[in-house]
Design an enzyme around this catalytic site. Structure first.
Site, PDB file in Angstrom:
ATOM      1  N   GLU A  22     -15.136  54.961   4.740  1.00  0.00           N
ATOM      2  CA  GLU A  22     -15.876  56.192   5.023  1.00  0.00           C
ATOM      3  C   GLU A  22     -16.190  56.992   3.754  1.00  0.00           C
ATOM      4  OE1 GLU A  22     -14.603  57.110   9.596  1.00  0.00           O
ATOM      5  OE2 GLU A  22     -13.354  57.996   8.049  1.00  0.00           O
ATOM      6  N   VAL A  23     -16.823  56.326   2.817  1.00  0.00           N
ATOM      7  CA  VAL A  23     -17.264  56.986   1.576  1.00  0.00           C
ATOM      8  C   VAL A  23     -18.651  57.564   1.859  1.00  0.00           C
ATOM      9  CG1 VAL A  23     -17.666  56.703  -0.888  1.00  0.00           C
ATOM     10  CG2 VAL A  23     -15.936  55.301   0.266  1.00  0.00           C
TER      11      VAL A  23
END
Length: 620
Positions: free
Chosen positions: A289-290
């Site tokens: 979840e960058v």
């Protein structure tokens, strides 16, 4: 002629004309020897032909793949179908195509060697994990993961050190083989990171006590340190705010900045130094979840050097994995979502397939929709993969009570996923039972682990049986000494760590609808014990006398629950965890009832009231 079977010896002695013909005997022997030669030749040639056919098929596959293999480097997702920018440089100033070609050919040779080895072994499977034959299948052919790992997420509701022994004992009874521990700000970092750790952070002695407790229970421990996104615990602070990828959001670090890399390697190395004392076969580098990439100056420059957003991301992930793998001599794991869509040639160009093993995560009830088979195929260049299900903290950020059925269905779906996918890889290494405490560092607490332990037990039994159990969990019932429902709800008298907390939280959840209905629908309460009565102590004593018993009927159990909850949680958690749970989920109802009860007491004391108007604008 003793080697010739009896039937042929009889034939050689038979002569219809009379007498034995020497020439006839010679001819017959020649025919027999020729037949034996044909049979022997065929027996020798068959495995050789099989070997040659496999080689030929692999060569054809390689030629076909080489013909169809993309020739251009990947671009940012919005530019993927355009030509690469003219300033895109080869990776590390080495010709990218040559490296891709060599990496691709090496992989094909390795794949061919593995297949040829199976031919020489007669196709037999001699793979093992933890001493057990791999793959492990149920009688119906469903896949059962040999490694079954429980996730401990310490960014919320961390436990007192003394509780871990009891918790690990329970995990062992459920046949788990290890734990994945996400320390976040509870690890006793030193140096510049010391300013970021939790006020309740463990001491080094506490960490060693926890790791020793796991080792005593023969539980393999895998540390998890986020190295890309989910770094709010550091980046929220003014001291480290300048290292944010996006100045507005403290989730992602400006990963290309040298100062950021120094900070990350300090995290990695300090955690590894302790874990290695107790065995560290795997190390999880996070990297899921960058959400922000390409905002800070250092990252923008690195994107230009690497030739795009995704390649800069791969550059950082590969160097991080390389640092962990080479310095700490361990196998690196990473969440899959940031590179599952990347084309194979870029994965190989950055050596991703040799540096780490992806862990595919999905917490939905229908994984065919959220984790389609194409995702597994896209990660086939990796030899080994992992899966990650969930038992808590993945059914809404405010789900504080027990909801087993969602997670049981998730595990039922994982049985299908693993059974379909394991043949595509050398090893399906294991399944992690994720147990999230918060959705992220800033989110409120989700359900506490004691609330979810019956869910964990039923989910583990489902995985071990490799089939839906239809609301019948005999092993769970035997371990817990109760029959918890698999739908929202609870039962009393269970025996597991924190079972009283499980009862109290679910008791409040059962009472909450009754409280809400009373607030919303009781006409006497809303007519004569409203916010006006609370603020101005202005109401009819006759109605107040009717209302008070109903308020007490709701308030007294709630006060008891809060008192007992503080007592029980103090045995397991630090004080702030109990206060946060009470504040977030119970205090609104509790404080409203207490305030109205206090107002009712004051109203009943009064013998006269103000004339109207008494509500003033300044009071609003």
């Amino acid at each position: 002629m003793a080697f010739i079977p009896r039937i042929f010896r009889r034939y050689l002695r038979w002569n219809p004309i009379g007498g034995r013909s020497f020439l006839s005997n010679v001819l017959c022997i020649a025919v027999v020897l020729f037949m034996f030669s044909l049979v022997a030749t065929q027996l020798v040639r068959e495995p050789k032909n099989r070997y040659e056919n496999l080689q030929e098929n692999l060569q054809n596959k390689q030629s076909h793949s080489e013909f169809n293999r993309p020739q251009q480097a990947i671009l940012p997702s919005e530019d993927r179908h355009q030509h690469p920018p003219p300033h895109a440089q080869p990776i590390n100033n080495v010709n990218l195509e040559n490296r891709q070609q060599q990496s691709y050919q090496n992989n094909q040779v390795q794949q061919q060697n593995r297949i040829v080895e199976q031919v020489h072994l007669g196709g037999s499977d001699i793979h093992q994990i933890n001493g057990e034959k791999y793959p492990k299948l149920s009688p119906s052919g469903k896949f059962i993961p040999i490694r079954r790992i429980v996730h401990l997420d310490l960014k919320g509701a961390p436990y007192k050190p003394a509780f871990y022994t009891e918790l690990f004992t329970f995990f062992k009874r459920l046949n788990f083989t290890g734990i994945l521990i996400e320390w976040e700000d509870m690890f006793p970092y030193t140096g510049q990171l010391a300013d970021a750790i939790n006020g309740n952070a463990y001491s080094l002695s506490d960490v060693e006590q926890i790791l020793q407790a796991a080792k005593d229970k023969d539980l393999e421990v895998i540390p998890l340190v986020q190295t890309f996104g989910h770094l709010e615990w550091v980046l929220k602070l003014e001291k480290f705010a300048h290292l944010r990828e996006d100045k507005k959001y403290p989730q992602v670090i400006c990963f290309a900045a040298e100062e950021a890399w120094t900070l990350l390697t300090e995290m990695i190395d300090q955690v590894a130094a302790v874990h290695k004392k107790y065995g560290m076969k795997f190390y999880h580098m996070g990297a899921d979840e960058v959400f922000q990439i390409g905002f800070c100056n250092a990252t923008q420059k690195e994107m230009s050097r690497q030739g795009g957003r995704e390649r800069a991301m791969l550059w950082h992930m590969s160097r991080t994995a390389k640092h962990i793998k080479e310095k700490h001599e361990t196998t690196v794991l990473a969440w899959h979502d940031m590179f599952a869509h990347v084309i194979e040639q870029d994965l190989r160009a950055y050596n991703m397939t040799s540096l780490l093993e992806p862990m595919l995560w999905s917490y939905a009830e229908d994984l065919d929709q959220y984790l389609p088979f194409g995702t597994w195929i896209s990660l086939k260049p990796f030899k080994n993969v992992w899966g990650a299900s969930a038992v808590k903290g993945a059914d809404g950020p405010m789900r504080f009570y027990t909801n087993p059925i969602h997670y049981i269905r998730n595990h039922e779906s994982w049985i299908k996923q693993m059974t379909n996918a394991y043949r595509e890889f050398d090893y399906f290494q294991g399944l992690v039972f994720s147990a999230w405490s918060r959705y992220d560092h800033f989110a409120i607490l989700a359900e506490l682990f004691p609330v979810a332990l019956p869910t964990l037990a039923m989910s583990a039994e489902t995985i071990l049986e490799a089939r839906p159990l239809g609301n019948k969990y005999p092993k769970t019932y035997d371990i817990l000494k109760c029959t918890p429902p698999d739908t929202p709800g609870y039962t009393r008298g269970c025996q597991f760590p924190g079972s009283k907390i499980y009862e109290l939280i679910n008791e409040y959840n059962a009472q909450k609808p009754q409280i809400q209905r009373y607030f919303a629908g009781d006409y006497e309460y809303n007519g004569w014990l409203s916010n006006v009565a609370e603020k101005y102590h202005y109401s009819s004593a006759m109605y107040i006398d009717k209302i008070v018993p109903f308020v007490d009927q709701l308030l007294m159990p709630l006060e008891r629950i809060v008192k007992e909850l503080r007592t029980e949680m103090d045995k397991i958690y630090f004080e702030d965890t109990a206060e946060e749970i009470i504040f977030v989920y119970i205090s609104e109802d509790l404080e409203r009832l207490k305030a109205r009860r206090k107002a009712a007491t004051e109203i009943l004391k009064k013998r006269s009231f103000e004339k109207r108007p008494f509500v003033k604008k300044s009071d609003l």
